[in-house]
Motif scaffolding. Sequence first.
Motif, short mmCIF file in Angstrom:
data_model
loop_
_atom_site.label_atom_id
_atom_site.label_comp_id
_atom_site.label_asym_id
_atom_site.label_seq_id
_atom_site.Cartn_x
_atom_site.Cartn_y
_atom_site.Cartn_z
N ALA A 175 0.96 -1.21 0.01
CA ALA A 175 -0.12 0.03 0.03
C ALA A 175 0.82 1.15 0.11
N GLU A 176 1.95 1.30 0.95
CA GLU A 176 2.87 2.38 0.85
C GLU A 176 3.49 2.89 -0.55
N THR A 177 3.97 1.44 -0.92
CA THR A 177 4.67 1.70 -2.04
C THR A 177 4.14 2.26 -3.68
N SER A 178 2.70 1.63 -3.38
CA SER A 178 1.67 2.18 -4.25
C SER A 178 1.37 3.61 -4.11
N ALA A 179 1.28 4.01 -2.94
CA ALA A 179 1.07 5.56 -2.69
C ALA A 179 2.07 6.41 -3.16
N ALA A 180 3.15 5.67 -2.90
CA ALA A 180 4.65 6.53 -3.29
C ALA A 180 4.62 6.60 -4.95
N MET A 181 4.41 5.46 -5.59
CA MET A 181 4.41 5.52 -6.90
C MET A 181 3.33 6.73 -7.34
N ALA A 182 1.91 6.81 -7.04
CA ALA A 182 1.23 7.52 -7.40
C ALA A 182 1.60 8.94 -7.16
N ALA A 183 2.26 9.32 -6.07
CA ALA A 183 2.55 10.63 -5.52
C ALA A 183 3.94 11.20 -6.62
N HIS A 184 4.60 10.07 -7.03
CA HIS A 184 5.92 10.15 -7.94
C HIS A 184 5.27 10.92 -9.37
N PHE A 185 4.22 9.94 -9.69
CA PHE A 185 3.48 10.14 -11.13
C PHE A 185 2.80 11.51 -10.88
N ASP A 186 2.38 12.04 -10.02
CA ASP A 186 1.62 13.42 -9.67
C ASP A 186 2.59 14.45 -9.73
N ARG A 187 3.91 14.16 -9.17
CA ARG A 187 4.85 15.33 -9.35
C ARG A 187 5.34 15.25 -10.76
N LEU A 188 5.57 14.28 -11.54
CA LEU A 188 5.88 14.44 -12.84
C LEU A 188 5.07 15.24 -13.84
N THR A 189 3.58 14.83 -13.45
CA THR A 189 2.61 15.47 -14.20
C THR A 189 2.49 17.04 -14.11
N ARG A 190 2.79 17.39 -12.78
CA ARG A 190 2.70 18.87 -12.45
C ARG A 190 4.03 19.69 -12.92
N ARG A 191 5.16 18.70 -13.02
CA ARG A 191 6.36 19.35 -13.38
C ARG A 191 6.24 19.57 -14.84
N ASP A 192 5.61 18.70 -15.75
CA ASP A 192 5.82 18.93 -17.05
C ASP A 192 4.41 18.37 -17.85
N ASP A 193 3.44 19.30 -17.57
CA ASP A 193 2.05 18.59 -18.02
C ASP A 193 1.62 18.26 -19.33
N ARG A 194 2.44 18.90 -20.38
CA ARG A 194 2.25 18.54 -21.79
C ARG A 194 2.88 17.68 -22.43
N PHE A 195 4.31 17.55 -22.04
CA PHE A 195 5.10 16.49 -22.56
C PHE A 195 5.67 16.94 -23.90
N THR A 196 5.63 18.18 -24.01
CA THR A 196 5.92 18.69 -25.46
C THR A 196 7.46 19.12 -25.10
N THR A 197 8.23 19.46 -26.17
CA THR A 197 9.57 19.80 -26.06
C THR A 197 9.52 21.35 -25.49
N PRO A 198 10.54 21.83 -24.80
CA PRO A 198 10.48 23.35 -24.58
C PRO A 198 10.59 24.02 -25.79
N LEU A 199 11.23 23.68 -26.67
CA LEU A 199 11.14 24.53 -28.18
C LEU A 199 10.00 24.39 -28.80
N GLU A 200 8.96 23.31 -28.81
CA GLU A 200 7.87 23.31 -29.25
C GLU A 200 6.76 24.25 -28.39
N GLN A 201 7.02 24.22 -26.97
CA GLN A 201 6.33 25.48 -26.34
C GLN A 201 6.53 26.63 -26.82
N LEU A 202 7.90 26.95 -26.93
CA LEU A 202 8.33 28.35 -26.99
C LEU A 202 7.71 28.77 -28.59
#
Lengths: 429, 125
Positions: free
Chosen positions: A181-208
């Motif tokens: 249960a703890e590991t699953s929650a940690a994985m979900a939190a990690h995914f959440d952090r990734l999503t918030r860090r770069d929510d479109r998954f486009t390259t910086p040049l494409e966003q520019l």
Amino acid sequence: MPTSVLTGSRIRQHRLDQGLKQADLAKAAGISASYLNLIEHNRRRIGGKLLIAISEGLGIDPQFLSEGGGARVVTGLTQLAVDADANIEVERVDEFAGRFPGWAGFLLAQQDRINALERMVGGLNDRLTHDPVLSEKMHEVLSTASAIRSTASILMETPDIAPDWRHRFHSNIDAESRRLAETSAAMAAHFDRLTRRDDRFTTPLEQLDAFFNSQGFCIDAIEQEGEAAIEKVLRSSETLASTSARDLARSRLEAYAKVAQAIPVHAFLTQARGAAFDPGVLSMQFKCDLPTIFRRLAHLPAQPDLPEIAYVECDSAGAFLLRRPAPGFPMPRFGAACPLWPLFTALTRPNLPLRDQVRVPDGKTFDAYAIAVPQEDAAFSVSPTLRAMMLLVEAEGDYADANAVGSSCRVCPLESCTARREPSVLHVT
Amino acid sequence: MGRSVLLIEDEPNIIEAISFILERDGWTVRIHSEGVTALDAVARTKPDVIILDVMLPGRSGFDILRDLRKDETTADLPVLMLTARGQTKDRELASSYGVSKFMTKPFSNSEIRETVRALAEGREA
């Protein structure tokens, strides 16, 4: 009809397709047949009310007669058909876009969404493969699941198990299930952090790229307030989703703000009109280097009374760093561009300004200016990092001996081009 | 003494479960939970079958397997490799190093039991 033609030719083709006489359409638009004839042969410029009147006479949306928004849709649909590599009537794309503008726009929007999703899948796939945190968590989940499964099976398959062993295995399952249960929650939190860090998954040049195309290349706040407006402009953008893209945009806006403050846009526009937008002349008038004048011209507003201006910057590898496409001069978003662009010739002759006249496949001609400049001060035995820039200004007249260039080989109809690296998919009529 | 298995694994509850299963099947199970000294444990215990985890503290199971195959005294020793990483490249790597059988977690108890029996008898596992 070819995929991109002049407004007059479009009017003529639509009129002929509908079996309308020139005199009838002219009457509907409130002009003489002879004037319509000059327009249809691209000998008179057309826009505004008259374009709307003619489009109403033809019963189609005016944007599909002009070389602006309609041409962008046609170019986008052509690229879509090419990428699909299916048996699509590419030669009738103009007709499709003109008759069904809603469907055409919808198709392009869908394609944009597919592209965004594909980039997201690619990004997630990379992370699943290379992210050490995810790899470690996944290993832990599987090991825990393995212990639980094996222990639970023992309890089920061994009815005569001794009480102390039974108690021990119950404890093990309890401990492992909590760990799972703890590991699953940690994985979900990690995914959440990734999503918030770069929510479109486009390259910086494409966003520019998307940022400048959504803002327009002339940003009022930067023109009026200079560097002081940069953070405000960045904060107001929904396009710049990642920190890297915002950093890139900040650096670009700083360069733009310097140019805007050194040469205010309104004063520059007056001079530029007088100099026919020639950066060589403007460089002398404003006593500025050519790259500064190139960038000032690149950040002019798009106005109906100004010529079309396209601008592109690339590095030594030919990768685009900034591009301002013009309706008459489309540029590929991905993949390599036409190798005949003066932009690439400039890379072979650093610091030498190049001037040329170029003709795109639909017949439109541009004055092309290019220069490649080192990014650092010269030092012995150190190869400079070059950045090339090319400016294209729509030509007033027609250049009979302009050099033919395209956008990229796949959508270029110039069959006999010696620089061609792959076949074109266009069926030219 | 009966036949013996050396279980090289660092997860305590997996060790306990596998030991229980194999001991009830008549095996003597010896445990080693560290990667760097795993080869010493093999030399000391002289097992009939090795169950080897891939991710171990100090040293990877792949490296241990490769060294086992280089040593002529252990070159033919049956090795069942257990891993939570079931990727094709891991299977291929284990195969290139001469693994006898590759099994991904989670596994079933009967699968472990049958595989160890088959490996000890020299049958196709």
